[in-house]
Design a protein around this motif. Structure first.
Motif, mmCIF file in Angstrom:
data_model
loop_
_atom_site.group_PDB
_atom_site.id
_atom_site.type_symbol
_atom_site.label_atom_id
_atom_site.label_comp_id
_atom_site.label_asym_id
_atom_site.label_seq_id
_atom_site.Cartn_x
_atom_site.Cartn_y
_atom_site.Cartn_z
ATOM 1 N N PHE A 170 0.854 -1.188 0.000
ATOM 2 C CA PHE A 170 0.000 0.000 0.000
ATOM 3 C C PHE A 170 0.891 1.239 0.000
ATOM 4 O O PHE A 170 1.880 1.303 0.728
ATOM 5 N N ALA A 171 0.571 2.236 -0.838
ATOM 6 C CA ALA A 171 1.395 3.442 -0.917
ATOM 7 C C ALA A 171 0.531 4.675 -1.134
ATOM 8 O O ALA A 171 -0.499 4.622 -1.824
ATOM 9 N N LEU A 172 0.966 5.803 -0.532
ATOM 10 C CA LEU A 172 0.247 7.067 -0.652
ATOM 11 C C LEU A 172 1.237 8.199 -0.890
ATOM 12 O O LEU A 172 2.403 8.115 -0.496
ATOM 13 N N GLU A 173 0.727 9.276 -1.487
ATOM 14 C CA GLU A 173 1.524 10.493 -1.671
ATOM 15 C C GLU A 173 0.841 11.638 -0.944
ATOM 16 O O GLU A 173 -0.369 11.855 -1.095
ATOM 17 N N ALA A 174 1.612 12.385 -0.141
ATOM 18 C CA ALA A 174 1.062 13.496 0.636
ATOM 19 C C ALA A 174 0.896 14.738 -0.230
ATOM 20 O O ALA A 174 1.797 15.099 -0.991
ATOM 21 N N GLN A 175 -0.251 15.379 -0.118
ATOM 22 C CA GLN A 175 -0.527 16.614 -0.846
ATOM 23 C C GLN A 175 -0.247 17.861 -0.003
ATOM 24 O O GLN A 175 -0.266 18.974 -0.521
ATOM 25 N N ASP A 176 0.006 17.675 1.296
ATOM 26 C CA ASP A 176 0.294 18.799 2.186
ATOM 27 C C ASP A 176 0.990 18.275 3.435
ATOM 28 O O ASP A 176 1.017 17.061 3.692
ATOM 29 N N ASP A 177 1.546 19.201 4.239
ATOM 30 C CA ASP A 177 2.272 18.816 5.451
ATOM 31 C C ASP A 177 1.310 18.298 6.517
ATOM 32 O O ASP A 177 0.170 18.774 6.638
ATOM 33 N N THR A 178 1.795 17.340 7.313
ATOM 34 C CA THR A 178 1.021 16.827 8.436
ATOM 35 C C THR A 178 1.927 15.990 9.327
ATOM 36 O O THR A 178 3.132 15.855 9.061
ATOM 37 N N SER A 179 1.357 15.418 10.363
ATOM 38 C CA SER A 179 2.043 14.442 11.210
ATOM 39 C C SER A 179 1.260 13.136 11.145
ATOM 40 O O SER A 179 0.027 13.139 11.093
ATOM 41 N N ILE A 180 1.984 12.032 11.154
ATOM 42 C CA ILE A 180 1.344 10.719 11.141
ATOM 43 C C ILE A 180 1.879 9.871 12.286
ATOM 44 O O ILE A 180 2.931 10.179 12.869
ATOM 45 N N ALA A 181 1.146 8.818 12.600
ATOM 46 C CA ALA A 181 1.622 7.787 13.520
ATOM 47 C C ALA A 181 1.359 6.436 12.886
ATOM 48 O O ALA A 181 0.320 6.239 12.241
ATOM 49 N N ILE A 182 2.302 5.533 13.039
ATOM 50 C CA ILE A 182 2.156 4.168 12.545
ATOM 51 C C ILE A 182 2.236 3.224 13.743
ATOM 52 O O ILE A 182 3.173 3.310 14.545
ATOM 53 N N THR A 183 1.245 2.349 13.882
ATOM 54 C CA THR A 183 1.238 1.361 14.956
ATOM 55 C C THR A 183 0.866 -0.001 14.370
ATOM 56 O O THR A 183 0.583 -0.136 13.187
ATOM 57 N N GLY A 184 0.860 -1.015 15.237
ATOM 58 C CA GLY A 184 0.509 -2.357 14.791
ATOM 59 C C GLY A 184 1.691 -3.101 14.216
ATOM 60 O O GLY A 184 2.832 -2.967 14.683
ATOM 61 N N ALA A 185 1.440 -3.869 13.166
ATOM 62 C CA ALA A 185 2.457 -4.728 12.570
ATOM 63 C C ALA A 185 3.566 -3.926 11.904
ATOM 64 O O ALA A 185 3.373 -2.770 11.520
ATOM 65 N N ASP A 186 4.716 -4.557 11.760
ATOM 66 C CA ASP A 186 5.815 -3.985 10.977
ATOM 67 C C ASP A 186 5.669 -4.473 9.545
ATOM 68 O O ASP A 186 5.983 -5.621 9.234
ATOM 69 N N LEU A 187 5.160 -3.610 8.685
ATOM 70 C CA LEU A 187 4.970 -3.943 7.272
ATOM 71 C C LEU A 187 6.081 -3.343 6.412
ATOM 72 O O LEU A 187 5.853 -2.990 5.254
ATOM 73 N N ALA A 188 7.278 -3.249 7.000
ATOM 74 C CA ALA A 188 8.454 -2.750 6.273
ATOM 75 C C ALA A 188 8.156 -1.397 5.617
ATOM 76 O O ALA A 188 8.462 -1.172 4.448
ATOM 77 N N ALA A 189 7.557 -0.485 6.389
ATOM 78 C CA ALA A 189 7.165 0.818 5.865
ATOM 79 C C ALA A 189 8.387 1.651 5.473
ATOM 80 O O ALA A 189 9.460 1.542 6.086
ATOM 81 N N THR A 190 8.197 2.466 4.452
ATOM 82 C CA THR A 190 9.243 3.398 4.018
ATOM 83 C C THR A 190 8.640 4.775 3.811
ATOM 84 O O THR A 190 7.474 4.908 3.421
ATOM 85 N N LEU A 191 9.449 5.805 4.083
ATOM 86 C CA LEU A 191 9.082 7.191 3.811
ATOM 87 C C LEU A 191 10.115 7.735 2.843
ATOM 88 O O LEU A 191 11.294 7.869 3.188
ATOM 89 N N ASN A 192 9.691 7.989 1.606
ATOM 90 C CA ASN A 192 10.616 8.392 0.534
ATOM 91 C C ASN A 192 11.752 7.371 0.393
ATOM 92 O O ASN A 192 12.937 7.723 0.298
ATOM 93 N N ASP A 193 11.368 6.086 0.417
ATOM 94 C CA ASP A 193 12.277 4.946 0.226
ATOM 95 C C ASP A 193 13.240 4.725 1.388
ATOM 96 O O ASP A 193 14.146 3.879 1.288
ATOM 97 N N LYS A 194 13.049 5.427 2.513
ATOM 98 C CA LYS A 194 13.872 5.195 3.695
ATOM 99 C C LYS A 194 13.047 4.441 4.735
ATOM 100 O O LYS A 194 11.907 4.814 5.022
ATOM 101 N N SER A 195 13.611 3.376 5.290
ATOM 102 C CA SER A 195 12.879 2.530 6.225
ATOM 103 C C SER A 195 12.482 3.290 7.485
ATOM 104 O O SER A 195 13.274 4.073 8.029
ATOM 105 N N ILE A 196 11.254 3.052 7.941
ATOM 106 C CA ILE A 196 10.770 3.611 9.197
ATOM 107 C C ILE A 196 10.118 2.493 10.006
ATOM 108 O O ILE A 196 9.687 1.478 9.450
ATOM 109 N N THR A 197 10.060 2.675 11.312
ATOM 110 C CA THR A 197 9.542 1.629 12.191
ATOM 111 C C THR A 197 8.201 2.063 12.791
ATOM 112 O O THR A 197 7.930 3.262 12.933
ATOM 113 N N PRO A 198 7.371 1.104 13.167
ATOM 114 C CA PRO A 198 6.060 1.437 13.747
ATOM 115 C C PRO A 198 6.168 1.887 15.203
ATOM 116 O O PRO A 198 7.240 1.900 15.786
#
Length: 307
Positions: free
Chosen positions: A61-89
């Protein structure tokens, strides 16, 4: 002021804490499969506890941000990336316009939750935005559709970011395969031997499992009851059909059923179970109502103390 869906993944759904008060007309509650992770996502961002999030099953699953914001990721580790850099939940991240957030295949767990500051803005149906695909209700369209490529998920832009993470002791241990069960009033229809078999056996999560319920494969257990009059189904109810293979009914469960029930999985246990993938092995362990209530109060107290 939105995320645009680039890749829809296998199953990404808008969820809040559920649609309550409508089971009398046959509508189930819906809501997050892992309620603990969902609540922490909103707590990290100081959102209302019922603010809408995205439940992402298995990733891709992938999304593109249209404006600035803050997010939180919880739950499973689905190998998330932000601009192709790995991030952790289990923490927050600052998002800038044009950033691409992607979820890949599971490292551990099955379902991740994406919360945004202020929550995703959707029109509620019968008081909730919770998506129930089977009942064609809720979600972005109000018709129970899962998220599709090109969908626009509206939020309120925010440039004030606070870096936060969930305390280590509060993060659920998804590797814990023991699922707590409160025995139900029909448990006496299962002999002592059948109950012993149920609590001492390993059960494999079937590939035929979904948000409605988890079907399990293992030692068959049987009730003395040949059938019961259909009655209301509680969250976590463990039905035992004629083949003796347990079915744990979860968020998108039917509202009534006619199979004997040996007991009920707790909310915290249901959150752990919902992170198990087909093929994973679990065991059930009996607990009392008092123990279940203490476990629940501890989880809610940790959240309240954080807030």
């Amino acid at each position: 002021m939105a995320f645009k869906v680039i890749k829809p993944g296998l199953l990404a759904l808008i969820q809040d804490l559920g649609r309550h008060g409508h089971q009398s007309i046959g509508l189930t509650t819906g809501g997050p499969m892992d309620e603990v992770a969902f609540r922490w996502g909103n707590a990290l961002l100081d959102n209302d506890s019922n603010s809408a999030q995205i439940e992402i099953t298995f990733g891709m699953f992938a999304l593109e941000a249209q404006d600035d914001t803050s997010i939180a990721i919880t739950g499973a580790d689905l190998a998330a990336t932000l601009n192709d850099k790995s991030i952790t939940p289990w923490q927050t991240y600052a998002i800038k316009q044009g950033d691409v957030l992607a979820f890949h295949q599971p490292v551990w767990g099955l379902r991740a939750y994406l919360a945004v500051k202020g929550g995703f803005h959707c029109e509620p149906t019968l008081g909730s935005v919770a998506t129930v695909v089977r009942e064609k209700i809720g979600g972005l369209t109000g018709k129970g559709d899962k998220l599709q490529k090109g969908d626009v998920l509206v939020y309120k832009a925010c440039s004030d970011h606070q870096q936060r993470s969930v305390p280590r002791l509060a993060i659920p241990h998804y590797g814990n395969k023991e699922i707590p069960v409160i025995l139900g009033y029909q448990c006496q229809s299962f002999s002592s031997l059948e109950r012993a078999n149920f609590f001492s056996s390993d059960y494999r999560v079937s590939s035929n499992s979904d948000r409605m319920g988890y079907r399990l494969e293992g030692k068959a257990v049987h009730s003395d009851l040949k059938g019961i009059i259909s009655e209301g189904i509680a969250y976590g109810a463990i039905q035992i059909p004629k083949d003796g293979q347990p079915i744990v009914l979860l968020q998108d469960r039917q509202t009534i059923g006619g199979y004997p029930k040996i007991g009920c999985v707790t909310r915290v246990g249901g959150s752990i179970l919902a992170q198990q993938k087909p093929g994973d092995i679990i065991q059930f362990t009996p607990i009392t109502v008092d123990q279940a209530e203490r476990e629940r109060h501890l989880q809610m107290a940790r959240l309240a103390q954080w807030r």
